[in-house]
Design a protein around this motif. Structure first.
Motif, PDB file in Angstrom:
ATOM      1  N   THR A  97       0.830  -1.206   0.000  1.00  0.00           N
ATOM      2  CA  THR A  97       0.000   0.000   0.000  1.00  0.00           C
ATOM      3  C   THR A  97       0.862   1.253   0.000  1.00  0.00           C
ATOM      4  OG1 THR A  97      -1.744  -1.161   1.216  1.00  0.00           O
ATOM      5  CG2 THR A  97      -1.825   1.241   1.216  1.00  0.00           C
ATOM      6  N   LEU A  98       1.949   1.245   0.760  1.00  0.00           N
ATOM      7  CA  LEU A  98       2.853   2.387   0.785  1.00  0.00           C
ATOM      8  C   LEU A  98       3.517   2.598  -0.568  1.00  0.00           C
ATOM      9  CD1 LEU A  98       4.549   1.947   4.292  1.00  0.00           C
ATOM     10  CD2 LEU A  98       2.811   3.622   3.623  1.00  0.00           C
TER      11      LEU A  98
ATOM     12  N   ALA B 178      -8.550   2.755  -4.475  1.00  0.00           N
ATOM     13  CA  ALA B 178      -8.913   3.198  -3.131  1.00  0.00           C
ATOM     14  C   ALA B 178      -8.001   4.328  -2.668  1.00  0.00           C
ATOM     15  CB  ALA B 178      -8.844   2.017  -2.157  1.00  0.00           C
ATOM     16  N   VAL B 179      -6.703   4.163  -2.924  1.00  0.00           N
ATOM     17  CA  VAL B 179      -5.750   5.201  -2.540  1.00  0.00           C
ATOM     18  C   VAL B 179      -5.996   6.474  -3.336  1.00  0.00           C
ATOM     19  CG1 VAL B 179      -3.313   5.838  -2.468  1.00  0.00           C
ATOM     20  CG2 VAL B 179      -4.005   3.527  -1.829  1.00  0.00           C
ATOM     21  N   ALA B 180      -6.277   6.327  -4.636  1.00  0.00           N
ATOM     22  CA  ALA B 180      -6.561   7.496  -5.470  1.00  0.00           C
ATOM     23  C   ALA B 180      -7.803   8.233  -4.969  1.00  0.00           C
ATOM     24  CB  ALA B 180      -6.750   7.074  -6.925  1.00  0.00           C
ATOM     25  N   THR B 181      -8.804   7.470  -4.532  1.00  0.00           N
ATOM     26  CA  THR B 181     -10.021   8.086  -3.985  1.00  0.00           C
ATOM     27  C   THR B 181      -9.696   8.940  -2.774  1.00  0.00           C
ATOM     28  OG1 THR B 181     -11.402   6.250  -4.761  1.00  0.00           O
ATOM     29  CG2 THR B 181     -12.277   7.616  -2.978  1.00  0.00           C
TER      30      THR B 181
ATOM     31  N   ILE C  19      -1.384   0.590 -12.240  1.00  0.00           N
ATOM     32  CA  ILE C  19      -1.138  -0.390 -11.177  1.00  0.00           C
ATOM     33  C   ILE C  19      -2.232  -1.443 -11.166  1.00  0.00           C
ATOM     34  CG2 ILE C  19      -0.869  -0.719  -8.685  1.00  0.00           C
ATOM     35  CD1 ILE C  19       0.233   2.096  -8.527  1.00  0.00           C
ATOM     36  N   PHE C  20      -3.484  -1.012 -11.382  1.00  0.00           N
ATOM     37  CA  PHE C  20      -4.594  -1.968 -11.412  1.00  0.00           C
ATOM     38  C   PHE C  20      -4.404  -2.974 -12.545  1.00  0.00           C
ATOM     39  CE2 PHE C  20      -8.668  -3.175 -13.315  1.00  0.00           C
ATOM     40  CZ  PHE C  20      -9.244  -3.852 -12.252  1.00  0.00           C
TER      41      PHE C  20
ATOM     42  N   THR D 257      -5.653  -5.305  -8.583  1.00  0.00           N
ATOM     43  CA  THR D 257      -6.105  -5.074  -7.222  1.00  0.00           C
ATOM     44  C   THR D 257      -6.761  -3.705  -7.147  1.00  0.00           C
ATOM     45  OG1 THR D 257      -5.384  -4.746  -4.931  1.00  0.00           O
ATOM     46  CG2 THR D 257      -3.785  -4.245  -6.665  1.00  0.00           C
ATOM     47  N   LEU D 258      -7.741  -3.567  -6.279  1.00  0.00           N
ATOM     48  CA  LEU D 258      -8.464  -2.305  -6.156  1.00  0.00           C
ATOM     49  C   LEU D 258      -7.753  -1.302  -5.252  1.00  0.00           C
ATOM     50  CD1 LEU D 258     -12.152  -3.572  -5.818  1.00  0.00           C
ATOM     51  CD2 LEU D 258     -11.073  -2.512  -7.798  1.00  0.00           C
ATOM     52  N   ILE D 259      -6.643  -1.691  -4.666  1.00  0.00           N
ATOM     53  CA  ILE D 259      -5.933  -0.796  -3.740  1.00  0.00           C
ATOM     54  C   ILE D 259      -5.559   0.528  -4.397  1.00  0.00           C
ATOM     55  CG2 ILE D 259      -3.782  -0.498  -2.438  1.00  0.00           C
ATOM     56  CD1 ILE D 259      -3.963  -3.398  -1.592  1.00  0.00           C
TER      57      ILE D 259
END
Length: 213
Positions: A4-5, A185-188, A174-175, A180-182
């Protein structure tokens, strides 16, 4: 957590371009809009028609179409712009048209008595605008300007169509790679943070201008 980082760091690099386009748009479109609004309110009829036509074109056609025109269409006339130049020019002209109508309405809302009082004080046109009309009009136009400033944060994602690696494109890359939806989510979260900063800034301006109420 480490993944995630890594995703966040990658998206923040894309966010830099988003912020650059955002800053360029506001820095240049607002002065352009103020001058155009003054031209429509106080200028000759011919100038009002020209500026009205400018607003009609840029408010009446999709921003995406305008991006295509300035990046791809101008090559027909042997004019080649870099992606950043094309995006900056498009956004400045587009948002300048919207801000022009907002500011025109704000200036028109100032009563004739204000102009007569300024004339009685021997103020010229520019002194009247700078000291009396524009400060009051600014208070009127802040709420709709805030809405446009928030919309601009999201509209910057459109530059992906001319190959620019802004925030949303970084998330999509990245997706596609990791499925992955991470990244989304981070962009949101990043978009929400940016819009929150914009809202807080304009609310601060509204409080500072409250003495005109």
């Amino acid at each position: 957590m480490d993944y995630t980082l890594q995703v966040t760091a990658h998206l923040l690099r894309g966010c830099v371009l988003t912020l650059q386009i955002y800053a360029v748009t506001l820095i240049f479109s607002i002065p352009l809009a103020v001058l155009c609004a003054l031209g429509r309110v106080s200028g000759p009829r011919g100038l009002d028609r020209v500026l009205g036509f400018y607003g009609w074109i840029f408010r009446g056609t999709p921003l995406l179409l305008q991006l295509f025109f300035f990046y791809y269409g101008l090559t027909i006339f042997n004019i080649s712009l870099s992606p950043f130049m094309a995006a900056g020019l498009t956004f400045v002209l587009n948002y300048g048209a919207y801000f022009m109508e907002i500011f025109r309405g704000g200036i028109s809302s100032i009563g004739a008595g204000q102009y007569e009082a300024a004339k009685a004080l021997n103020m010229n046109y520019w002194q009247t605008m700078r000291r009396i009309v524009l400060p009051q009009a600014t208070r009127v136009v802040l709420p709709p300007t805030t809405n446009e400033a928030i919309t601009l944060v999201k509209d910057t994602a459109l530059v992906v169509v001319i190959g620019m690696g802004e925030l949303l494109r970084s998330a999509k890359e990245i997706f596609t790679r990791d499925f992955t939806l991470i990244p989304f989510a981070v962009a949101t979260v990043i978009y929400l943070l940016m819009t929150s900063v914009v809202i807080r800034f304009f609310r601060y301006l509204e409080r500072r201008m409250a003495y005109y109420d």
